[in-house]
Design a protein around this motif. Structure first.
Motif, mmCIF file in Angstrom:
data_model
loop_
_atom_site.group_PDB
_atom_site.id
_atom_site.type_symbol
_atom_site.label_atom_id
_atom_site.label_comp_id
_atom_site.label_asym_id
_atom_site.label_seq_id
_atom_site.Cartn_x
_atom_site.Cartn_y
_atom_site.Cartn_z
ATOM 1 N N LYS A 110 11.172 0.044 -8.836
ATOM 2 C CA LYS A 110 10.151 0.050 -9.878
ATOM 3 C C LYS A 110 10.401 1.251 -10.770
ATOM 4 C CE LYS A 110 6.038 -1.111 -11.666
ATOM 5 N NZ LYS A 110 5.788 -2.333 -12.433
ATOM 6 N N ASN A 111 10.792 1.009 -12.033
ATOM 7 C CA ASN A 111 11.168 2.111 -12.900
ATOM 8 C C ASN A 111 9.991 3.027 -13.229
ATOM 9 O OD1 ASN A 111 13.301 3.383 -14.473
ATOM 10 N ND2 ASN A 111 12.103 2.777 -16.267
ATOM 11 N N LYS A 112 8.796 2.472 -13.298
ATOM 12 C CA LYS A 112 7.580 3.265 -13.461
ATOM 13 C C LYS A 112 6.690 3.018 -12.254
ATOM 14 C CE LYS A 112 7.211 3.948 -18.452
ATOM 15 N NZ LYS A 112 6.329 3.805 -19.637
ATOM 16 N N PRO A 113 6.933 3.732 -11.155
ATOM 17 C CA PRO A 113 6.181 3.465 -9.920
ATOM 18 C C PRO A 113 4.728 3.873 -10.049
ATOM 19 C CG PRO A 113 7.512 5.425 -9.674
ATOM 20 C CD PRO A 113 7.880 4.827 -11.002
ATOM 21 N N ALA A 114 3.931 3.402 -9.093
ATOM 22 C CA ALA A 114 2.515 3.767 -9.048
ATOM 23 C C ALA A 114 2.375 5.222 -8.615
ATOM 24 C CB ALA A 114 1.767 2.843 -8.096
ATOM 25 N N SER A 115 1.165 5.730 -8.730
ATOM 26 C CA SER A 115 0.870 7.102 -8.342
ATOM 27 C C SER A 115 -0.167 7.112 -7.237
ATOM 28 C CB SER A 115 0.355 7.913 -9.538
ATOM 29 O OG SER A 115 1.318 7.966 -10.573
ATOM 30 N N MET A 116 -0.170 8.181 -6.469
ATOM 31 C CA MET A 116 -1.196 8.390 -5.465
ATOM 32 C C MET A 116 -2.040 9.597 -5.877
ATOM 33 S SD MET A 116 0.850 10.186 -2.280
ATOM 34 C CE MET A 116 -0.689 10.444 -1.407
ATOM 35 N N GLY A 173 5.502 -15.209 -18.479
ATOM 36 C CA GLY A 173 4.181 -15.367 -17.875
ATOM 37 C C GLY A 173 3.342 -14.122 -18.050
ATOM 38 N N TYR A 174 2.486 -13.889 -17.078
ATOM 39 C CA TYR A 174 1.528 -12.785 -17.154
ATOM 40 C C TYR A 174 1.430 -12.114 -15.784
ATOM 41 C CZ TYR A 174 -2.648 -10.201 -18.574
ATOM 42 O OH TYR A 174 -3.541 -9.207 -18.890
ATOM 43 N N THR A 175 1.283 -10.788 -15.795
ATOM 44 C CA THR A 175 1.168 -9.993 -14.573
ATOM 45 C C THR A 175 -0.084 -9.133 -14.648
ATOM 46 O OG1 THR A 175 3.565 -9.892 -14.255
ATOM 47 C CG2 THR A 175 2.248 -8.231 -13.127
ATOM 48 N N LYS A 176 -0.812 -9.078 -13.542
ATOM 49 C CA LYS A 176 -1.982 -8.204 -13.435
ATOM 50 C C LYS A 176 -1.848 -7.381 -12.171
ATOM 51 C CE LYS A 176 -7.057 -8.066 -13.318
ATOM 52 N NZ LYS A 176 -7.109 -7.017 -14.371
ATOM 53 N N GLU A 177 -1.965 -6.047 -12.308
ATOM 54 C CA GLU A 177 -1.801 -5.145 -11.177
ATOM 55 C C GLU A 177 -3.069 -4.332 -10.941
ATOM 56 O OE1 GLU A 177 3.018 -4.224 -11.457
ATOM 57 O OE2 GLU A 177 1.553 -2.693 -12.051
ATOM 58 N N THR A 178 -3.367 -4.120 -9.652
ATOM 59 C CA THR A 178 -4.445 -3.221 -9.243
ATOM 60 C C THR A 178 -3.828 -2.149 -8.364
ATOM 61 O OG1 THR A 178 -6.055 -5.027 -9.291
ATOM 62 C CG2 THR A 178 -6.672 -3.036 -8.104
ATOM 63 N N GLN A 179 -3.825 -0.924 -8.836
ATOM 64 C CA GLN A 179 -3.214 0.171 -8.107
ATOM 65 C C GLN A 179 -4.244 0.896 -7.248
ATOM 66 O OE1 GLN A 179 -1.043 2.713 -10.774
ATOM 67 N NE2 GLN A 179 0.184 1.036 -11.623
ATOM 68 N N VAL A 180 -3.767 1.472 -6.143
ATOM 69 C CA VAL A 180 -4.649 2.226 -5.250
ATOM 70 C C VAL A 180 -5.267 3.400 -5.994
ATOM 71 C CG1 VAL A 180 -4.765 3.562 -3.120
ATOM 72 C CG2 VAL A 180 -3.321 1.518 -3.230
ATOM 73 N N LEU A 235 0.806 -1.217 0.000
ATOM 74 C CA LEU A 235 0.000 0.000 0.000
ATOM 75 C C LEU A 235 0.841 1.271 0.000
ATOM 76 C CD1 LEU A 235 -2.952 -1.007 2.372
ATOM 77 C CD2 LEU A 235 -2.865 -1.021 -0.128
ATOM 78 N N PRO A 236 1.957 1.361 0.758
ATOM 79 C CA PRO A 236 2.758 2.597 0.678
ATOM 80 C C PRO A 236 3.286 2.871 -0.724
ATOM 81 C CG PRO A 236 3.363 1.325 2.614
ATOM 82 C CD PRO A 236 2.471 0.452 1.791
ATOM 83 N N ALA A 237 3.501 1.820 -1.516
ATOM 84 C CA ALA A 237 3.968 1.987 -2.893
ATOM 85 C C ALA A 237 2.815 2.139 -3.875
ATOM 86 C CB ALA A 237 4.853 0.813 -3.302
ATOM 87 N N GLY A 238 1.575 2.241 -3.369
ATOM 88 C CA GLY A 238 0.426 2.440 -4.228
ATOM 89 C C GLY A 238 -0.090 1.191 -4.900
ATOM 90 N N LEU A 239 0.314 0.024 -4.416
ATOM 91 C CA LEU A 239 -0.085 -1.238 -5.041
ATOM 92 C C LEU A 239 -1.124 -1.942 -4.183
ATOM 93 C CD1 LEU A 239 0.475 -3.273 -7.359
ATOM 94 C CD2 LEU A 239 2.178 -4.334 -5.857
ATOM 95 N N GLU A 240 -2.333 -2.033 -4.692
ATOM 96 C CA GLU A 240 -3.388 -2.766 -3.999
ATOM 97 C C GLU A 240 -3.177 -4.266 -4.114
ATOM 98 O OE1 GLU A 240 -6.754 -3.374 -1.740
ATOM 99 O OE2 GLU A 240 -5.897 -1.419 -2.248
ATOM 100 N N ALA A 241 -2.816 -4.737 -5.308
ATOM 101 C CA ALA A 241 -2.563 -6.163 -5.507
ATOM 102 C C ALA A 241 -1.804 -6.361 -6.811
ATOM 103 C CB ALA A 241 -3.865 -6.956 -5.537
ATOM 104 N N ARG A 242 -0.905 -7.332 -6.792
ATOM 105 C CA ARG A 242 -0.208 -7.750 -8.005
ATOM 106 C C ARG A 242 -0.242 -9.278 -8.079
ATOM 107 N NH1 ARG A 242 4.896 -5.825 -7.373
ATOM 108 N NH2 ARG A 242 4.604 -3.973 -8.668
ATOM 109 N N TYR A 243 -0.736 -9.812 -9.190
ATOM 110 C CA TYR A 243 -0.809 -11.252 -9.408
ATOM 111 C C TYR A 243 0.135 -11.623 -10.549
ATOM 112 C CZ TYR A 243 -5.187 -10.594 -6.843
ATOM 113 O OH TYR A 243 -6.126 -10.229 -5.914
#
Length: 287
Positions: free
Chosen positions: A243-249, A164-171, A131-139
């Motif tokens: 993370k070269n392209k970090p999440a945003s808040m 493989g495959y990655t799916k991300e849900t950001q805050v 959560l501090p990095a703005g990531l709700e979930a990563r599969y």
């Protein structure tokens, strides 16, 4: 004479039983749990909890591993104000607010199957929340190949590569953010026994998107473990995530001049830092 012959036959009869006991397989599974907890009270208040668990089951030509863990830090801030008709008659008011400043969790499983003594294929799946990095979930889901370059008692070195495959849900998800993409990953792990009862481990994983090669993620985990007894050990860890392209808040925009009550126009994205670090000290229990 006959009694002496019978006594001589007894050890010979016990030899097959002794051989069976010596050849008995070791326990196929192992489990290690680590726990760290820090609590501060009084004028300042905070609680920090860290945990992890490593489970592994091995067969003759395969192995299954399940790892899970997390870190949670709750901090209480104190705000004080004073009200009164004069300094001598003032009353101090104290307000305490508790917030979770850090909350990261992960869980992953992996299956390895030997093709040769050095080469193996693997399949893995993982989940992560930061959560501090703005990531709700990563599969993530991966399949690939691994190779043992060194597999000695004191030194082990292993590398692998998978797709493989990655799916991300950001805050906070700005417009145009891609939440699912095909990925590839490169990994390396070193395990070195430095002293009779100490071991150093270092693991580096680099993953990237096939579509956007600038969206890469690097995770470097290091640990130093000292054995205290057959069941207990002390571990110090230091992890770096880039993370070269970090999440945003999302930052609320308040209309100016400020009215009463304030008028919130909406949210604008603010990009978070690229690098996160975690330092842990924990007690490891082997079951």
């Amino acid at each position: 004479m006959r009694t002496r012959s019978l006594l001589m036959l007894i050890p010979a009869a016990l030899l097959p039983l002794a051989a069976q006991e010596a050849a008995a397989p070791t326990r196929p599974w192992s489990d290690k749990a680590a726990l760290s907890y820090v609590a501060v009270g009084g004028n300042a208040s905070s609680q920090s909890l860290g945990f992890s668990n490593e489970f592994k089951y091995t067969w003759a030509n395969a192995a299954f591993a399940f790892n899970a863990g997390g870190v949670r830090v709750a901090t209480t801030t104190v705000a004080r104000s004073a009200l009164g008709p004069s300094l001598d008659a003032a009353t101090v008011l104290e307000t305490r607010t508790t917030q979770t400043s850090t909350e990261t969790y992960f869980a992953n499983l992996r299956y390895d199957h030997n093709l040769t003594e050095q080469l193996q294929w693997f399949g893995s799946a993982g989940w992560e929340r930061n959560l501090p990095a703005g990531l709700e979930a990563r599969y993530t889901g991966l399949v690939g190949l691994g190779h043992w370059w060194l597999k000695e008692d004191r030194t082990k070195f292993f590398t692998d590569a998978g797709v493989g495959y990655t799916k991300e849900t950001q805050v906070f998800r700005p417009a145009g953010t891609e939440d699912g993409f095909a990925t590839f990953r490169l990994g390396a792990k070193l395990e070195k026994k430095l002293f009779a009862a100490s071991t150093f481990t270092s693991e580096l994983n680099l993953s990237d998107s096939f579509k956007d090669t600038q969206n890469y993620l690097a995770v470097w985990r290091n640990g130093f473990t000292t054995t205290l007894s057959s069941r207990l050990a002390l571990k110090v860890g230091y992890d770096i995530t880039y993370k070269n392209k970090p999440a945003s808040m999302g930052v609320e925009v308040v209309q100016t001049p400020v009215a009463t009550p304030p008028v919130v126009l909406g949210q604008v994205p603010f990009q978070l830092k690229k690098t996160d670090t975690v330092f842990t000290t924990s007690l490891v229990i082997t079951f």
